[in-house]
Design an enzyme around this catalytic site. Structure first.
Site, mmCIF file in Angstrom:
data_model
loop_
_atom_site.group_PDB
_atom_site.id
_atom_site.type_symbol
_atom_site.label_atom_id
_atom_site.label_comp_id
_atom_site.label_asym_id
_atom_site.label_seq_id
_atom_site.Cartn_x
_atom_site.Cartn_y
_atom_site.Cartn_z
ATOM 1 N N ASP A 59 15.627 13.353 -30.593
ATOM 2 C CA ASP A 59 14.718 12.383 -30.128
ATOM 3 C C ASP A 59 13.371 13.043 -29.841
ATOM 4 O O ASP A 59 13.200 14.402 -29.866
ATOM 5 C CB ASP A 59 14.981 11.738 -29.029
ATOM 6 N N GLU A 101 0.804 -1.241 0.125
ATOM 7 C CA GLU A 101 0.157 -0.003 -0.062
ATOM 8 C C GLU A 101 0.894 1.305 -0.052
ATOM 9 O O GLU A 101 0.338 2.301 0.391
ATOM 10 C CB GLU A 101 -0.950 -0.133 1.209
#
Length: 246
Positions: free
Chosen positions: A169, A116
């Site tokens: 890129d 969690e």
């Protein structure tokens, strides 16, 4: 550049650190990388790293003690304070700009959560920033950590074979990358654009810029709001509007 990944599953990084770009970067001495099992920093005989949440609820929460000990141990090894990143769906979105910023830091420690999540005191008192690679939840932080390490590493000088590759890129210029082609010039009747065979580098650069703008406009128009556009770029975008079917 040094990366230390704190994880309960260090074996997940064996292939990642020993393959492709990461392997070459490590062999060249441009990057140092390790996966540290923070279970090794527990002090009880059961090597406990998690416990039930105060106030009740489902799941287990990662305890603060092992993580603090691990980070403090790694900090003692460097004179320059490392930056501690938590992989978390609650973190700020990871972008190319953030990768470029983090590539200037000499030492990064990445925390990979499970169950969690982390005791809140880890967030408040140990972590410098939280990073999210997208609006979805994964089993743990290992895959996001790999994404972050990979994207930062390829920006370091000498890591890529061609130093200009990272500059071209997608997202590096604020736009998506232009289409790329290689031999053969014609395949199954599909020919590459004539301009790429022309040898006129200025015309090729102009075509690539326009195609980058076109692709961004079609696929990620939101990027145009923050892109560094020239008057010529803006004029070309107007022509794209004219091409739209009425």
């Amino acid at each position: 550049m040094r990366f230390d990944v704190l994880t309960l599953f260090p074996e997940m990084f064996t292939g990642f650190f020993s393959s492709s770009i990461m392997k070459r970067a490590i062999e060249k001495g441009l990057v140092t990388a390790s996966a540290v099992n923070f279970r090794d920093y527990t002090t009880d005989k059961h090597r406990t790293v998690d416990d039930t949440p105060y106030g009740g609820g489902s799941g287990m929460v990662l305890k603060p003690e092992p993580l603090f000990r691990a980070v403090e141990d790694l900090r003692r090894e460097k004179t320059e304070a490392p930056r501690v990143l938590m992989m978390s769906p609650q973190g700020q979105p990871f972008t190319q700009k953030k990768a470029e910023e983090l590539s200037t830091v000499s030492h990064l420690i990445l925390l990979c959560g499970h169950y969690e999540g982390f005791d809140e005191r880890v967030r408040e008192h140990l972590v410098d920033e939280e990073i999210s690679i997208g609006d979805y939840v994964l089993t743990g932080g290992e895959l996001p950590a790999m994404v972050v390490v990979d994207s930062i590493s390829r920006l370091l000088p000498g890591v890529l074979g061609n130093e200009s590759s990272a500059d071209e890129d997608s997202f590096s210029t604020g736009l998506l990358e232009y289409p790329q082609y290689t031999r053969p010039a014609e395949f199954r009747g599909w020919k590459i654009p004539d301009v790429l065979l022309s040898g006129h580098h200025r015309q090729i650069d102009e075509w690539r810029r326009q195609e980058s703008l076109r692709r961004t406009w079609k696929r990620r128009p939101d990027l145009l709001d923050s892109a560094n556009l020239t008057e010529k770029d803006r004029a070309f975008l107007v022509t794209l509007l004219d091409e739209e079917p009425s």
